[in-house]
Design an enzyme around this catalytic site. Sequence first.
Site, PDB file in Angstrom:
ATOM      1  N   ASP A   1      14.455  -7.672  14.260  1.00 55.22           N
ATOM      2  CA  ASP A   1      15.011  -6.321  14.293  1.00 55.22           C
ATOM      3  C   ASP A   1      16.423  -6.297  13.699  1.00 55.22           C
ATOM      4  O   ASP A   1      17.134  -7.303  13.730  1.00 55.22           O
ATOM      5  CB  ASP A   1      15.032  -5.831  15.753  1.00 55.22           C
ATOM      6  N   HIS A  41      15.854  -5.281   4.495  1.00 57.88           N
ATOM      7  CA  HIS A  41      14.532  -5.929   4.552  1.00 57.88           C
ATOM      8  C   HIS A  41      14.472  -7.086   3.540  1.00 57.88           C
ATOM      9  O   HIS A  41      13.938  -8.148   3.848  1.00 57.88           O
ATOM     10  CB  HIS A  41      13.417  -4.914   4.255  1.00 57.88           C
ATOM     11  N   LEU A  44       2.558 -25.985  10.778  1.00 58.34           N
ATOM     12  CA  LEU A  44       2.889 -24.724  11.444  1.00 58.34           C
ATOM     13  C   LEU A  44       1.858 -23.626  11.135  1.00 58.34           C
ATOM     14  O   LEU A  44       1.491 -23.423   9.981  1.00 58.34           O
ATOM     15  CB  LEU A  44       4.276 -24.258  10.967  1.00 58.34           C
ATOM     16  N   GLU A  97       9.224 -16.608  28.096  1.00 58.49           N
ATOM     17  CA  GLU A  97      10.663 -16.432  28.299  1.00 58.49           C
ATOM     18  C   GLU A  97      11.147 -15.491  27.205  1.00 58.49           C
ATOM     19  O   GLU A  97      10.809 -15.659  26.028  1.00 58.49           O
ATOM     20  CB  GLU A  97      11.390 -17.785  28.177  1.00 58.49           C
TER      21      GLU A  97
HETATM   22  C1  FPP Z   1      12.948  -4.217  11.702  1.00 56.58           C
HETATM   23  O1  FPP Z   1      14.230  -3.837  11.306  1.00 56.58           O
HETATM   24  C2  FPP Z   1      12.256  -4.890  10.609  1.00 56.58           C
HETATM   25  C3  FPP Z   1      11.104  -4.458  10.033  1.00 56.58           C
HETATM   26  C4  FPP Z   1      10.398  -3.237  10.454  1.00 56.58           C
HETATM   27  C5  FPP Z   1      10.488  -5.175   8.911  1.00 56.58           C
HETATM   28  C6  FPP Z   1      10.615  -6.661   8.927  1.00 56.58           C
HETATM   29  C7  FPP Z   1      10.342  -7.183   7.568  1.00 56.58           C
HETATM   30  C8  FPP Z   1      10.962  -8.232   7.006  1.00 56.58           C
HETATM   31  C9  FPP Z   1      11.935  -9.076   7.682  1.00 56.58           C
HETATM   32  C10 FPP Z   1      10.683  -8.575   5.581  1.00 56.58           C
HETATM   33  C11 FPP Z   1       9.275  -8.884   5.211  1.00 56.58           C
HETATM   34  C12 FPP Z   1       8.634  -9.911   6.054  1.00 56.58           C
HETATM   35  C13 FPP Z   1       7.795 -10.877   5.618  1.00 56.58           C
HETATM   36  C14 FPP Z   1       7.074 -11.698   6.623  1.00 56.58           C
HETATM   37  C15 FPP Z   1       7.568 -11.170   4.219  1.00 56.58           C
HETATM   38  P1  FPP Z   1      14.580  -2.283  11.312  1.00 56.58           P
HETATM   39  O2  FPP Z   1      14.307  -1.732   9.977  1.00 56.58           O
HETATM   40  O3  FPP Z   1      13.859  -1.616  12.437  1.00 56.58           O
HETATM   41  O4  FPP Z   1      16.120  -2.318  11.611  1.00 56.58           O
HETATM   42  P2  FPP Z   1      16.958  -1.230  12.409  1.00 56.58           P
HETATM   43  O5  FPP Z   1      16.508  -1.323  13.850  1.00 56.58           O
HETATM   44  O6  FPP Z   1      18.362  -1.688  12.228  1.00 56.58           O
HETATM   45  O7  FPP Z   1      16.682   0.109  11.808  1.00 56.58           O
END
Ligand code: FPP
Length: 253
Positions: A21, A38, A132, A208
Amino acid sequence: MDILDSVDRTKLPKHIAIIMDGNGRWAKERGQDRVYGHHEGVISVREVVNNCGELGIQYLTLYAFSAENWNRPKAEVDALMELLVNTIRKEAEELKKNNVRMHVIGDFQSLPAICQKELTEAIEMTASNTGLNLILALSYSSRQEIINAAKKIATGIAGGTIEAANINESTFAQYLDTANFPDPELMIRTSGEYRISNYLLYQLAYAELYFTDVHWPEFRKQHLYEALVNYQQRERRFGKTSEQIQTNTAQHA
Ligand code: FPP
């Protein structure tokens, strides 16, 4: 002692689940578009996958896109899907070389066709790897997963292939997307939010939970190790008393 030397490699969790997050907030704090966050988040994914592999962690589940994330602005959803496709395309060879086996949980059919294609190729390409297990939760909703399991069981009972009396915690788990994986012992959520957000609700029953203020794009080896050290300092009681756990540990020492 350096945090990197503090992890007891004999007491590692088999399965770590992460809610990645804070990508959007991290980008906004830098005056950038959320999508930039992202993109930078992929660097953290690579770092965590490599380090889990090196440590000998057997399962790593990453919450990459929730079923609720479809409600984000179309431009962000499109950018995330494109990032996913490009990342899998670019990294699949590396995963194969590093003995990482890829899996997907969630509503696979709801993903764009090109996403499904890249993911299927990567899953097939890495199918014989023994290191993994990297599990991507995509278009994933834990409540939906539980409902789907209940429906399959109900159909089985109606068709006479399942005996209701035989359903218990472990047989129920066999109808979840995670049927082939053990439950996570450690769940990490970044970015200072204290929620589970419809993630592995059944599977995290005894996990946990570790929360850190670090935003996902800043999450590095050091932070993974901090979470592991914190996990190793906890006493996992599974409903028993502390005295019972200590007596048991002494008997097995
Ligand atoms: C949450 O941050 C993150 C996501 C919804 C997307 C996660 C994706 C990646 C890390 C990149 C792609 C992943 C792979 C496995 C290739 P948010 O956008 O909710 O952040 P915020 O809470 O600050 O708005």
